[in-house]
Design a protein around this motif. Structure first.
Motif, PDB file in Angstrom:
ATOM      1  N   ASP A 159      27.538-142.268 104.523  1.00 56.08           N
ATOM      2  CA  ASP A 159      28.371-142.474 103.385  1.00 56.08           C
ATOM      3  C   ASP A 159      29.334-143.615 103.418  1.00 56.08           C
ATOM      4  OD1 ASP A 159      27.029-140.070 102.139  1.00 56.08           O
ATOM      5  OD2 ASP A 159      28.870-138.689 102.731  1.00 56.08           O
ATOM      6  N   PHE A 160      29.605-144.101 102.346  1.00 53.54           N
ATOM      7  CA  PHE A 160      30.685-145.094 102.166  1.00 53.54           C
ATOM      8  C   PHE A 160      31.641-144.712 101.429  1.00 53.54           C
ATOM      9  CE2 PHE A 160      26.695-147.346 102.947  1.00 53.54           C
ATOM     10  CZ  PHE A 160      26.727-148.120 104.114  1.00 53.54           C
ATOM     11  N   GLN A 161      33.057-144.419 101.974  1.00 56.21           N
ATOM     12  CA  GLN A 161      34.045-143.798 101.320  1.00 56.21           C
ATOM     13  C   GLN A 161      35.154-144.589 101.168  1.00 56.21           C
ATOM     14  OE1 GLN A 161      35.086-139.935 103.057  1.00 56.21           O
ATOM     15  NE2 GLN A 161      35.390-139.147 101.277  1.00 56.21           N
ATOM     16  N   TYR A 162      35.858-144.376  99.971  1.00 59.54           N
ATOM     17  CA  TYR A 162      37.239-145.217  99.728  1.00 59.54           C
ATOM     18  C   TYR A 162      38.122-144.289  99.294  1.00 59.54           C
ATOM     19  CZ  TYR A 162      41.008-147.617  97.402  1.00 59.54           C
ATOM     20  OH  TYR A 162      42.005-148.205  96.801  1.00 59.54           O
ATOM     21  N   ARG A 163      39.354-144.214 100.069  1.00 61.33           N
ATOM     22  CA  ARG A 163      40.490-143.370  99.811  1.00 61.33           C
ATOM     23  C   ARG A 163      41.683-143.868  99.366  1.00 61.33           C
ATOM     24  NH1 ARG A 163      39.019-139.892 105.197  1.00 61.33           N
ATOM     25  NH2 ARG A 163      37.712-138.289 104.248  1.00 61.33           N
ATOM     26  N   LYS A 164      42.300-143.487  98.647  1.00 60.30           N
ATOM     27  CA  LYS A 164      43.698-143.993  98.078  1.00 60.30           C
ATOM     28  C   LYS A 164      44.592-142.866  98.522  1.00 60.30           C
ATOM     29  CE  LYS A 164      46.782-146.308  96.070  1.00 60.30           C
ATOM     30  NZ  LYS A 164      47.983-146.105  97.032  1.00 60.30           N
ATOM     31  N   TRP A 165      45.517-143.000  99.490  1.00 59.47           N
ATOM     32  CA  TRP A 165      46.242-142.180  99.859  1.00 59.47           C
ATOM     33  C   TRP A 165      47.761-142.137  99.061  1.00 59.47           C
ATOM     34  CZ3 TRP A 165      45.979-138.746 103.928  1.00 59.47           C
ATOM     35  CH2 TRP A 165      44.928-138.703 104.755  1.00 59.47           C
ATOM     36  N   GLN A 166      48.582-141.259  98.874  1.00 62.49           N
ATOM     37  CA  GLN A 166      49.667-140.865  98.100  1.00 62.49           C
ATOM     38  C   GLN A 166      50.608-142.063  98.921  1.00 62.49           C
ATOM     39  OE1 GLN A 166      51.321-137.027  98.349  1.00 62.49           O
ATOM     40  NE2 GLN A 166      53.308-137.713  98.047  1.00 62.49           N
ATOM     41  N   ASP A 167      51.464-142.673  97.896  1.00 63.39           N
ATOM     42  CA  ASP A 167      52.240-143.425  98.580  1.00 63.39           C
ATOM     43  C   ASP A 167      53.550-142.981  99.041  1.00 63.39           C
ATOM     44  OD1 ASP A 167      51.022-145.665  97.185  1.00 63.39           O
ATOM     45  OD2 ASP A 167      52.543-146.033  95.748  1.00 63.39           O
ATOM     46  N   ILE A 168      54.201-143.337 100.173  1.00 62.52           N
ATOM     47  CA  ILE A 168      55.370-142.883 101.124  1.00 62.52           C
ATOM     48  C   ILE A 168      56.497-143.731 100.707  1.00 62.52           C
ATOM     49  CG2 ILE A 168      53.907-141.260 102.231  1.00 62.52           C
ATOM     50  CD1 ILE A 168      54.022-143.460 104.698  1.00 62.52           C
ATOM     51  N   GLN A 169      57.692-143.216 101.096  1.00 62.97           N
ATOM     52  CA  GLN A 169      58.803-143.848 101.269  1.00 62.97           C
ATOM     53  C   GLN A 169      59.501-143.877 102.704  1.00 62.97           C
ATOM     54  OE1 GLN A 169      60.637-145.476  98.477  1.00 62.97           O
ATOM     55  NE2 GLN A 169      58.842-145.056  97.182  1.00 62.97           N
ATOM     56  N   ILE A 170      59.574-145.014 103.087  1.00 63.12           N
ATOM     57  CA  ILE A 170      60.239-145.114 104.573  1.00 63.12           C
ATOM     58  C   ILE A 170      61.602-146.095 104.277  1.00 63.12           C
ATOM     59  CG2 ILE A 170      60.128-146.028 106.610  1.00 63.12           C
ATOM     60  CD1 ILE A 170      57.003-145.488 106.179  1.00 63.12           C
ATOM     61  N   ILE A 171      62.815-145.253 104.451  1.00 60.46           N
ATOM     62  CA  ILE A 171      64.037-146.200 104.319  1.00 60.46           C
ATOM     63  C   ILE A 171      64.039-146.991 102.900  1.00 60.46           C
ATOM     64  CG2 ILE A 171      65.708-147.374 105.401  1.00 60.46           C
ATOM     65  CD1 ILE A 171      64.041-147.009 108.243  1.00 60.46           C
ATOM     66  N   GLY A 172      63.766-146.372 101.886  1.00 54.55           N
ATOM     67  CA  GLY A 172      63.700-147.036 100.681  1.00 54.55           C
ATOM     68  C   GLY A 172      62.596-147.853 100.293  1.00 54.55           C
ATOM     69  N   VAL A 173      61.619-148.109 101.228  1.00 52.03           N
ATOM     70  CA  VAL A 173      60.761-148.932 101.084  1.00 52.03           C
ATOM     71  C   VAL A 173      59.433-148.203 100.908  1.00 52.03           C
ATOM     72  CG1 VAL A 173      59.360-150.743 102.219  1.00 52.03           C
ATOM     73  CG2 VAL A 173      61.477-150.820 102.460  1.00 52.03           C
ATOM     74  N   THR A 174      58.620-148.861  99.820  1.00 53.21           N
ATOM     75  CA  THR A 174      57.296-148.163  99.419  1.00 53.21           C
ATOM     76  C   THR A 174      55.930-148.329 100.019  1.00 53.21           C
ATOM     77  OG1 THR A 174      58.002-147.466  97.139  1.00 53.21           O
ATOM     78  CG2 THR A 174      55.762-147.415  97.814  1.00 53.21           C
ATOM     79  N   VAL A 175      55.374-147.538 100.711  1.00 55.56           N
ATOM     80  CA  VAL A 175      54.133-148.030 101.654  1.00 55.56           C
ATOM     81  C   VAL A 175      53.053-147.264 100.904  1.00 55.56           C
ATOM     82  CG1 VAL A 175      53.115-147.824 103.860  1.00 55.56           C
ATOM     83  CG2 VAL A 175      55.607-147.897 103.880  1.00 55.56           C
ATOM     84  N   SER A 176      52.030-148.180 100.429  1.00 51.88           N
ATOM     85  CA  SER A 176      50.809-147.933  99.882  1.00 51.88           C
ATOM     86  C   SER A 176      49.618-147.933 100.940  1.00 51.88           C
ATOM     87  CB  SER A 176      50.501-148.601  98.452  1.00 51.88           C
ATOM     88  OG  SER A 176      51.344-148.422  97.725  1.00 51.88           O
ATOM     89  N   THR A 177      48.801-146.780 101.090  1.00 54.20           N
ATOM     90  CA  THR A 177      47.840-146.821 102.186  1.00 54.20           C
ATOM     91  C   THR A 177      46.221-146.688 101.243  1.00 54.20           C
ATOM     92  OG1 THR A 177      49.344-145.844 103.512  1.00 54.20           O
ATOM     93  CG2 THR A 177      47.047-145.748 104.133  1.00 54.20           C
ATOM     94  N   THR A 178      45.365-147.757 101.809  1.00 47.33           N
ATOM     95  CA  THR A 178      43.969-147.378 101.369  1.00 47.33           C
ATOM     96  C   THR A 178      43.112-147.251 102.499  1.00 47.33           C
ATOM     97  OG1 THR A 178      43.730-149.763 101.056  1.00 47.33           O
ATOM     98  CG2 THR A 178      44.092-148.486  99.222  1.00 47.33           C
ATOM     99  N   GLU A 179      42.027-146.664 102.429  1.00 47.01           N
ATOM    100  CA  GLU A 179      41.120-146.428 103.706  1.00 47.01           C
ATOM    101  C   GLU A 179      39.705-146.680 103.354  1.00 47.01           C
ATOM    102  OE1 GLU A 179      40.026-142.572 106.598  1.00 47.01           O
ATOM    103  OE2 GLU A 179      41.360-142.339 105.280  1.00 47.01           O
TER     104      GLU A 179
END
Length: 192
Positions: A159-179
Motif C-alpha cells: 500500500d502507498f498511503q498519504y497522511r495529513k496530521w492535525q496541526d500543532i502549536q509550539i510556542i505560538g508557531v504552527t507546525v503542519s505534518t504530512t506522512e
C-alpha cells in the motif's frame, strides 16, 4: 480537504451498495505489516524539515465479498513507530477506516487485487493543549490473494498511503505534518 473526504465517502457508499446487492460472503482477517515512513514538517515562517521513522503493526478487518470480485472492509489498525513522534513518550498510532477492493480472478484460487481506502487515526501526546493528535489518510495499493480452501485465504500486498496530521502549536508557531508511507504486508482472511 473536507470536500474531498465527503465526496470519497459518498462514492464509496454508493459502490458498497452495489457490492452488497450481489450475494456477498463475509470474512474477518488479520494483516501484519512493515512500513517505511517519510515525514515532512512545515514550520510556519521557519521552513520545512524531512525525516524518516519506520513502523510495524497489525490490522484487524471485517468485510464482505460479492460474486464479481468487489470487497468492502472496515478495519482497526495499530501501528508502532521505531522512534517517538510529537513528544518523548508516545509512538503508537490507532487508525480506523475502510477499504474498497477489486479482485481479478485468474484461477478459482488465485486473484490479484487493487484497493483504495480512507482512514482516521489518533495518537496520545503529552505537553500540548490537547491529549491526542489526529490524522486523516488516503491509500492505494495492490497485491495477491490465494485461497487455501474456500473459507481460508492468504494475502500479500503493498500500500502507498498519504497522511495529513492535525496541526500543532509550539510556542505560538504552527507546525503542519504530512506522512508518506509504503506498507508491505501479509495476512489471512477467514470466510463464513
Amino acid at each position: 480537504m473536507k470536500r474531498l473526504i465527503a465526496t470519497a465517502l459518498l462514492g464509496s457508499s454508493l459502490l458498497a451498495t452495489q457490492v452488497m446487492a450481489e450475494e456477498p460472503s463475509t470474512y474477518i482477517g488479520l494483516d501484519i505489516a512493515s512500513n517505511s515512513n517519510s515525514f515532512t514538517l512545515d514550520v510556519n515562517g521557519f521552513g520545512s524539515a524531512d525525516f524518516d521513522d519506520d513502523s510495524s503493526g497489525f490490522k484487524l478487518k471485517f468485510g464482505t465479498v460479492s460474486n464479481n470480485g468487489w470487497r468492502v472492509q472496515g478495519y482497526f489498525q495499530r501501528e508502532t513507530y521505531d522512534e517517538t513522534l510529537f513528544d518523548n513518550t508516545n509512538d503508537a498510532l490507532n487508525e480506523i477506516g475502510f477499504d474498497v477492493i477489486k479482485g481479478f480472478e485468474v484461477t478459482p484460487e488465485f486473484s490479484p487485487f487493487l484497493q483504495v481506502g480512507l482512514g482516521y487515526g489518533w495518537m496520545s501526546v503529552e505537553g500540548y493543549d490537547e491529549s491526542s493528535i489526529a490524522e486523516l489518510s488516503l491509500k492505494i495499493g495492490g497485491g495477491v490473494m490465494y485461497k487455501i480452501v474456500p473459507s481460508f485465504e492468504i494475502i500479500a500486498g503493498v500500500d502507498f498511503q498519504y497522511r495529513k496530521w492535525q496541526d500543532i502549536q509550539i510556542i505560538g508557531v504552527t507546525v503542519s505534518t504530512t506522512e508518506d508511507t509504503t506498507k508491505l504486508y501479509v495476512g489471512a482472511n477467514f470466510h463464513f
